[in-house]
Design a protein around this motif. Sequence first.
Motif, PDB file in Angstrom:
ATOM      1  N   GLY A  88       0.816  -1.208   0.000  1.00 32.86           N
ATOM      2  CA  GLY A  88       0.000   0.000   0.000  1.00 32.86           C
ATOM      3  C   GLY A  88       0.847   1.253   0.000  1.00 32.86           C
ATOM      4  O   GLY A  88       2.019   1.239   0.390  1.00 32.86           O
ATOM      5  N   LEU A  89       0.240   2.344  -0.480  1.00 29.51           N
ATOM      6  CA  LEU A  89       0.872   3.654  -0.476  1.00 29.51           C
ATOM      7  C   LEU A  89      -0.139   4.676   0.018  1.00 29.51           C
ATOM      8  O   LEU A  89      -1.258   4.748  -0.493  1.00 29.51           O
ATOM      9  CB  LEU A  89       1.328   4.037  -1.897  1.00 29.51           C
ATOM     10  CG  LEU A  89       1.784   5.497  -2.097  1.00 29.51           C
ATOM     11  CD1 LEU A  89       3.066   5.780  -1.304  1.00 29.51           C
ATOM     12  CD2 LEU A  89       1.996   5.791  -3.582  1.00 29.51           C
ATOM     13  N   VAL A  90       0.265   5.453   1.019  1.00 23.62           N
ATOM     14  CA  VAL A  90      -0.570   6.541   1.524  1.00 23.62           C
ATOM     15  C   VAL A  90       0.080   7.859   1.133  1.00 23.62           C
ATOM     16  O   VAL A  90       1.177   8.188   1.604  1.00 23.62           O
ATOM     17  CB  VAL A  90      -0.743   6.471   3.057  1.00 23.62           C
ATOM     18  CG1 VAL A  90      -1.638   7.616   3.530  1.00 23.62           C
ATOM     19  CG2 VAL A  90      -1.322   5.127   3.480  1.00 23.62           C
ATOM     20  N   ASN A  91      -0.568   8.592   0.244  1.00 26.39           N
ATOM     21  CA  ASN A  91      -0.075   9.902  -0.186  1.00 26.39           C
ATOM     22  C   ASN A  91      -0.592  10.951   0.792  1.00 26.39           C
ATOM     23  O   ASN A  91      -1.666  11.529   0.606  1.00 26.39           O
ATOM     24  CB  ASN A  91      -0.560  10.209  -1.602  1.00 26.39           C
ATOM     25  CG  ASN A  91       0.203   9.443  -2.658  1.00 26.39           C
ATOM     26  OD1 ASN A  91       1.431   9.455  -2.681  1.00 26.39           O
ATOM     27  ND2 ASN A  91      -0.519   8.764  -3.538  1.00 26.39           N
ATOM     28  N   ASN A  92       0.185  11.191   1.830  1.00 28.39           N
ATOM     29  CA  ASN A  92      -0.246  12.098   2.895  1.00 28.39           C
ATOM     30  C   ASN A  92       0.483  13.439   2.876  1.00 28.39           C
ATOM     31  O   ASN A  92      -0.094  14.451   3.284  1.00 28.39           O
ATOM     32  CB  ASN A  92      -0.021  11.428   4.255  1.00 28.39           C
ATOM     33  CG  ASN A  92      -0.017  12.428   5.387  1.00 28.39           C
ATOM     34  OD1 ASN A  92      -1.059  12.939   5.791  1.00 28.39           O
ATOM     35  ND2 ASN A  92       1.174  12.764   5.891  1.00 28.39           N
ATOM     36  N   ALA A  93       1.724  13.472   2.417  1.00 25.16           N
ATOM     37  CA  ALA A  93       2.531  14.692   2.511  1.00 25.16           C
ATOM     38  C   ALA A  93       1.802  15.877   1.893  1.00 25.16           C
ATOM     39  O   ALA A  93       1.255  15.787   0.794  1.00 25.16           O
ATOM     40  CB  ALA A  93       3.872  14.487   1.818  1.00 25.16           C
ATOM     41  N   GLY A  94       1.799  16.976   2.607  1.00 27.88           N
ATOM     42  CA  GLY A  94       1.128  18.169   2.099  1.00 27.88           C
ATOM     43  C   GLY A  94       1.585  19.405   2.851  1.00 27.88           C
ATOM     44  O   GLY A  94       1.974  19.329   4.021  1.00 27.88           O
ATOM     45  N   ILE A  95       1.541  20.544   2.161  1.00 22.13           N
ATOM     46  CA  ILE A  95       1.882  21.824   2.789  1.00 22.13           C
ATOM     47  C   ILE A  95       0.783  22.832   2.479  1.00 22.13           C
ATOM     48  O   ILE A  95      -0.068  22.598   1.614  1.00 22.13           O
ATOM     49  CB  ILE A  95       3.249  22.362   2.316  1.00 22.13           C
ATOM     50  CG1 ILE A  95       3.244  22.618   0.799  1.00 22.13           C
ATOM     51  CG2 ILE A  95       4.359  21.402   2.701  1.00 22.13           C
ATOM     52  CD1 ILE A  95       4.511  23.293   0.297  1.00 22.13           C
ATOM     53  N   ILE A  96       0.806  23.941   3.193  1.00 25.62           N
ATOM     54  CA  ILE A  96      -0.216  24.982   3.016  1.00 25.62           C
ATOM     55  C   ILE A  96       0.445  26.339   3.082  1.00 25.62           C
ATOM     56  O   ILE A  96       1.438  26.530   3.805  1.00 25.62           O
ATOM     57  CB  ILE A  96      -1.317  24.832   4.097  1.00 25.62           C
ATOM     58  CG1 ILE A  96      -2.568  25.636   3.734  1.00 25.62           C
ATOM     59  CG2 ILE A  96      -0.799  25.191   5.468  1.00 25.62           C
ATOM     60  CD1 ILE A  96      -3.784  25.260   4.590  1.00 25.62           C
ATOM     61  N   ARG A  97      -0.064  27.278   2.311  1.00 25.62           N
ATOM     62  CA  ARG A  97       0.376  28.669   2.380  1.00 25.62           C
ATOM     63  C   ARG A  97      -0.863  29.543   2.489  1.00 25.62           C
ATOM     64  O   ARG A  97      -1.837  29.339   1.753  1.00 25.62           O
ATOM     65  CB  ARG A  97       1.179  29.056   1.128  1.00 25.62           C
ATOM     66  CG  ARG A  97       2.482  28.284   0.958  1.00 25.62           C
ATOM     67  CD  ARG A  97       3.535  28.739   1.962  1.00 25.62           C
ATOM     68  NE  ARG A  97       4.805  28.056   1.744  1.00 25.62           N
ATOM     69  CZ  ARG A  97       5.162  26.915   2.332  1.00 25.62           C
ATOM     70  NH1 ARG A  97       4.325  26.336   3.178  1.00 25.62           N
ATOM     71  NH2 ARG A  97       6.336  26.376   2.105  1.00 25.62           N
ATOM     72  N   ARG A  98      -0.845  30.529   3.375  1.00 28.20           N
ATOM     73  CA  ARG A  98      -2.017  31.373   3.625  1.00 28.20           C
ATOM     74  C   ARG A  98      -1.746  32.815   3.226  1.00 28.20           C
ATOM     75  O   ARG A  98      -0.765  33.423   3.665  1.00 28.20           O
ATOM     76  CB  ARG A  98      -2.401  31.324   5.106  1.00 28.20           C
ATOM     77  CG  ARG A  98      -2.770  29.932   5.603  1.00 28.20           C
ATOM     78  CD  ARG A  98      -3.168  29.948   7.071  1.00 28.20           C
ATOM     79  NE  ARG A  98      -3.314  28.585   7.591  1.00 28.20           N
ATOM     80  CZ  ARG A  98      -4.405  27.858   7.457  1.00 28.20           C
ATOM     81  NH1 ARG A  98      -5.456  28.373   6.838  1.00 28.20           N
ATOM     82  NH2 ARG A  98      -4.468  26.635   7.931  1.00 28.20           N
ATOM     83  N   ALA A  99      -2.606  33.367   2.383  1.00 26.23           N
ATOM     84  CA  ALA A  99      -2.556  34.784   2.006  1.00 26.23           C
ATOM     85  C   ALA A  99      -3.825  35.102   1.226  1.00 26.23           C
ATOM     86  O   ALA A  99      -4.432  34.215   0.609  1.00 26.23           O
ATOM     87  CB  ALA A  99      -1.327  35.098   1.158  1.00 26.23           C
ATOM     88  N   ASP A 100      -4.232  36.354   1.261  1.00 23.07           N
ATOM     89  CA  ASP A 100      -5.375  36.768   0.455  1.00 23.07           C
ATOM     90  C   ASP A 100      -5.101  36.471  -1.016  1.00 23.07           C
ATOM     91  O   ASP A 100      -3.968  36.609  -1.493  1.00 23.07           O
ATOM     92  CB  ASP A 100      -5.637  38.262   0.614  1.00 23.07           C
ATOM     93  CG  ASP A 100      -6.154  38.615   2.006  1.00 23.07           C
ATOM     94  OD1 ASP A 100      -6.649  37.702   2.692  1.00 23.07           O
ATOM     95  OD2 ASP A 100      -6.041  39.795   2.396  1.00 23.07           O
ATOM     96  N   ALA A 101      -6.140  36.092  -1.748  1.00 24.57           N
ATOM     97  CA  ALA A 101      -5.979  35.728  -3.162  1.00 24.57           C
ATOM     98  C   ALA A 101      -5.327  36.861  -3.967  1.00 24.57           C
ATOM     99  O   ALA A 101      -4.524  36.602  -4.865  1.00 24.57           O
ATOM    100  CB  ALA A 101      -7.322  35.348  -3.771  1.00 24.57           C
ATOM    101  N   ILE A 102      -5.639  38.111  -3.647  1.00 26.13           N
ATOM    102  CA  ILE A 102      -5.080  39.220  -4.439  1.00 26.13           C
ATOM    103  C   ILE A 102      -3.597  39.426  -4.179  1.00 26.13           C
ATOM    104  O   ILE A 102      -2.920  40.106  -4.949  1.00 26.13           O
ATOM    105  CB  ILE A 102      -5.841  40.546  -4.190  1.00 26.13           C
ATOM    106  CG1 ILE A 102      -5.784  40.937  -2.703  1.00 26.13           C
ATOM    107  CG2 ILE A 102      -7.275  40.449  -4.691  1.00 26.13           C
ATOM    108  CD1 ILE A 102      -6.334  42.326  -2.443  1.00 26.13           C
ATOM    109  N   ASN A 103      -3.079  38.827  -3.109  1.00 27.80           N
ATOM    110  CA  ASN A 103      -1.664  38.975  -2.775  1.00 27.80           C
ATOM    111  C   ASN A 103      -0.870  37.679  -2.935  1.00 27.80           C
ATOM    112  O   ASN A 103       0.327  37.651  -2.659  1.00 27.80           O
ATOM    113  CB  ASN A 103      -1.507  39.459  -1.326  1.00 27.80           C
ATOM    114  CG  ASN A 103      -2.123  40.825  -1.106  1.00 27.80           C
ATOM    115  OD1 ASN A 103      -2.005  41.695  -1.961  1.00 27.80           O
ATOM    116  ND2 ASN A 103      -2.790  41.004   0.029  1.00 27.80           N
TER     117      ASN A 103
END
Length: 253
Positions: A88-103
């Motif tokens: 089995g393979l669990v594709n878990n790795a993930g990152i997030i970036r937060r900012a207003d869409a216009i920026n």
Amino acid sequence: MTDLSAFSLEGKRIAVTGANTGIGQGIAVAIARAGGAVVGIGRSSMDETQRLVEAQGVAFEAEKVDISDTKAAVKLLQEIMAKRPLDGLVNNAGIIRRADAINFTEEDWDEVMNVNLKSLFFLSQAYGKACIEAGRRGRMVNIASLLSFQGGIRVPSYTASKHGVLGLTRLLANEWAAKGVNVNAIAPGYIETNNTEALRNDPARSKAILERIPAGRWGVPDDIGDAAVFLLAPASNYMHGAVIPVDGGWLAR
């Protein structure tokens, strides 16, 4: 009476990306509790995960790579499978970036998409190809999100990537179900991880989130881990292209 062996991973070897902390660690430990050996793939130290997994009496292999480097990640996965097949393979790795869409910057867009979607697809491709060519059954679990269904706020690349994860889960299931590879996804709700630390530290946002969750609490990594075991085990043999929300009831509101 329920046949508990249908939920066992004894004798199985499962790879989990991003297994160093949070949801990835919770999944790794849950796999170990079900009797499965774990291969942790990621760029950070997995010493704590290794201790927790080995405490369950099963093996843990730590494999270091930066998941954002797609070619390097795929090469490593191929080397892991060459040593011994993966069940089995669990594709878990993930990152997030937060900012207003216009920026929002192109750099933040690319970084998130490379980890959350591009590498996920090509790791999936390598795993599925190996299973199909060898005539082996395989299990793949992708970690989607509530934002596979909703828009969210201030996370444009994350939302786009998680919509993509759900779409790829369904596409790969359509192509591989008849070839013996189960591809499904879990959509976590608001879980206590590094990715949600900013939200939990914002009293107003945290209060608003908790008020909407019928269960009345943030989730914990074990909540996701147990769902992953189900999708990796024989109990889910006839599940293909499914996405299981584990969200305390958020989507039911």
